[in-house]
Design an enzyme around this catalytic site. Structure first.
Site, PDB file in Angstrom:
ATOM      1  N   ASP A  85      -8.065   1.181  -0.539  1.00 11.66           N
ATOM      2  CA  ASP A  85      -7.239  -0.017  -0.049  1.00 11.66           C
ATOM      3  C   ASP A  85      -6.989   0.232   1.455  1.00 11.66           C
ATOM      4  O   ASP A  85      -7.230   1.235   2.080  1.00 11.66           O
ATOM      5  CB  ASP A  85      -5.906   0.129  -0.648  1.00 11.66           C
ATOM      6  CG  ASP A  85      -6.043  -0.532  -2.001  1.00 11.66           C
ATOM      7  OD1 ASP A  85      -7.178  -0.414  -2.731  1.00 11.66           O
ATOM      8  OD2 ASP A  85      -4.876  -0.726  -2.615  1.00 11.66           O
ATOM      9  N   ASP A  86      -6.809  -0.781   2.115  1.00 12.30           N
ATOM     10  CA  ASP A  86      -6.253  -1.161   3.273  1.00 12.30           C
ATOM     11  C   ASP A  86      -7.243  -1.009   4.436  1.00 12.30           C
ATOM     12  O   ASP A  86      -6.974  -0.983   5.771  1.00 12.30           O
ATOM     13  CB  ASP A  86      -5.316  -0.177   3.771  1.00 12.30           C
ATOM     14  CG  ASP A  86      -3.998  -0.229   2.718  1.00 12.30           C
ATOM     15  OD1 ASP A  86      -3.968  -1.234   1.985  1.00 12.30           O
ATOM     16  OD2 ASP A  86      -2.788   0.612   2.839  1.00 12.30           O
ATOM     17  N   HIS A 136      -6.989  -7.918  -0.644  1.00 11.99           N
ATOM     18  CA  HIS A 136      -5.795  -7.336  -0.405  1.00 11.99           C
ATOM     19  C   HIS A 136      -4.981  -8.073   0.719  1.00 11.99           C
ATOM     20  O   HIS A 136      -4.062  -7.372   1.266  1.00 11.99           O
ATOM     21  CB  HIS A 136      -6.183  -5.879  -0.112  1.00 11.99           C
ATOM     22  CG  HIS A 136      -4.966  -4.839  -0.137  1.00 11.99           C
ATOM     23  ND1 HIS A 136      -4.266  -4.690  -1.338  1.00 11.99           N
ATOM     24  CD2 HIS A 136      -4.526  -3.825   0.503  1.00 11.99           C
ATOM     25  CE1 HIS A 136      -3.442  -3.807  -1.312  1.00 11.99           C
ATOM     26  NE2 HIS A 136      -3.429  -3.275  -0.005  1.00 11.99           N
ATOM     27  N   HIS A 140      -0.990  -8.042   4.645  1.00  7.49           N
ATOM     28  CA  HIS A 140      -0.441  -6.615   3.997  1.00  7.49           C
ATOM     29  C   HIS A 140       0.954  -6.823   4.038  1.00  7.49           C
ATOM     30  O   HIS A 140       1.878  -5.804   4.192  1.00  7.49           O
ATOM     31  CB  HIS A 140      -0.824  -5.264   4.631  1.00  7.49           C
ATOM     32  CG  HIS A 140      -0.956  -4.319   3.595  1.00  7.49           C
ATOM     33  ND1 HIS A 140       0.223  -3.433   3.605  1.00  7.49           N
ATOM     34  CD2 HIS A 140      -1.843  -3.815   2.737  1.00  7.49           C
ATOM     35  CE1 HIS A 140      -0.021  -2.542   2.343  1.00  7.49           C
ATOM     36  NE2 HIS A 140      -1.388  -2.790   2.206  1.00  7.49           N
ATOM     37  N   TYR A 177       1.415  -2.725  -1.904  1.00 11.28           N
ATOM     38  CA  TYR A 177       2.687  -2.257  -2.825  1.00 11.28           C
ATOM     39  C   TYR A 177       2.732  -2.373  -4.186  1.00 11.28           C
ATOM     40  O   TYR A 177       3.687  -1.872  -4.786  1.00 11.28           O
ATOM     41  CB  TYR A 177       4.044  -2.449  -2.059  1.00 11.28           C
ATOM     42  CG  TYR A 177       3.619  -2.577  -0.572  1.00 11.28           C
ATOM     43  CD1 TYR A 177       3.597  -1.488   0.315  1.00 11.28           C
ATOM     44  CD2 TYR A 177       3.854  -3.707   0.106  1.00 11.28           C
ATOM     45  CE1 TYR A 177       3.536  -1.654   1.560  1.00 11.28           C
ATOM     46  CE2 TYR A 177       3.684  -3.952   1.643  1.00 11.28           C
ATOM     47  CZ  TYR A 177       3.622  -2.955   2.137  1.00 11.28           C
ATOM     48  OH  TYR A 177       3.408  -3.176   3.742  1.00 11.28           O
ATOM     49  N   HIS A 231      -6.754   5.271  -0.464  1.00 13.05           N
ATOM     50  CA  HIS A 231      -6.695   4.529   1.031  1.00 13.05           C
ATOM     51  C   HIS A 231      -7.772   5.235   2.022  1.00 13.05           C
ATOM     52  O   HIS A 231      -7.611   6.185   1.989  1.00 13.05           O
ATOM     53  CB  HIS A 231      -5.139   4.476   1.431  1.00 13.05           C
ATOM     54  CG  HIS A 231      -4.253   3.972   0.486  1.00 13.05           C
ATOM     55  ND1 HIS A 231      -3.766   4.666  -0.520  1.00 13.05           N
ATOM     56  CD2 HIS A 231      -3.762   2.693   0.384  1.00 13.05           C
ATOM     57  CE1 HIS A 231      -2.866   3.778  -1.300  1.00 13.05           C
ATOM     58  NE2 HIS A 231      -2.740   2.852  -0.608  1.00 13.05           N
TER      59      HIS A 231
END
Ligand SMILES: [Zn+2]
Length: 270
Positions: A85-86, A136, A140, A177, A231
């Site tokens: 992720d991210d 995603h 965020h 989250y 991540h």
């Protein structure tokens, strides 16, 4: 003295030119051309890791009927999905892609739309190397605090960025989250066709507990069908990946993408 090296060179050139047309090809009796081995060339040695994920030809098709939320695939087979992720991140994502490629592992990247706009070439590389891309959100934020219109905007802006950068559509979403009401999940599935993808294994790598802790948490918690959260934003997570992935391969797990896990679930319910 000057001529001495030139003579062998000229000889070598004439030899290569005269034999050029016959290297590798040989006419057989029935007129077909068969190829003979070119034993004169050796590929340079490359130290591949000992273990490689097998080539896996599982389909990845699924429809909205697959259901709203998923944290794992089937538990009776050793397929697992790594998710990152991210990203994309300028330094860590290319490093991770190298690590995955060396092991023939296809993963799923839940990218942030604004990072895609910042690094479209990295997003393209993710897709070009056979990985799956998931949505995603664009900024965020905690989607539980946003209006429906804002949630839809987060999803559609990110989808547009991904399509613009790569030419492919994301198939699933992951909420930042893990925060998303059931009603919102249903709305996103209906509007975008994205199931909400959670996880079965969380090494809490965002707390930066260190390489060995990330590795041991993933190795001890991963079971058949697991979707593993990590991540590529964090350098220590990427540092942990070579030994973590090798450890999972040694335990007999096979890596697929999230959509491939979902397809297997759909196939069982048919
Ligand atoms: Zn995130």
């Amino acid at each position: 003295m000057i001529l001495r090296p030139l003579i062998p060179l000229a000889l070598a050139v004439s030899l290569v030119v005269s034999s050029c047309s016959s290297i590798g090809d040989k006419k057989t009796g029935d007129g077909k051309i068969s190829t003979i081995a070119n034993t004169g060339y050796r590929s340079p040695y490359y130290a591949w890791p000992a273990r490689r994920n097998p080539d896996i030809g599982l389909p990845s098709y699924f429809t909205k009927s697959i259901g709203v939320s998923h944290s794992r695939g089937l538990t009776n087979q050793p397929y697992i999905a790594m998710t990152f992720d991210d990203g994309p991140h300028a330094k860590n994502t290319p490093r991770l892609l190298d690590i995955l490629r060396q092991r023939n592992i296809k993963a799923t990247f839940y990218v942030i739309g604004k990072n895609v706009d910042m690094y479209p070439y990295l997003t393209r590389r993710i897709v070009a190397e056979g990985h799956e891309i998931g949505n995603h959100t664009y900024t965020h934020r905690n989607l539980k605090r946003l209006s429906d219109a804002q949630v839809i905007s987060e999803m559609s802006r990110t989808r547009t960025s991904i399509v613009k950068a790569t030419g492919v559509q994301p198939r699933t979403m992951r909420p930042p989250y893990g925060a998303l009401y059931q009603r919102q999940r249903e709305m996103i599935l209906n509007k975008f066709g994205y199931p909400t993808i959670m996880w079965a294994v969380d090494p809490r790598d965002w707390q930066r507990p260190g390489v060995s802790v990330v590795r041991s948490r993933i190795l001890s918690d991963t079971t058949n069908g697991a979707i593993v959260l990590a991540h590529d934003l964090h350098a220590p997570t990427v540092d942990a990946m070579p030994s973590t992935l090798d450890g999972l391969l040694a335990k007999g797990f096979k890596f697929v993408t999230v959509s491939q896990l979902l397809n297997q679930k759909a196939a069982r319910s048919r």
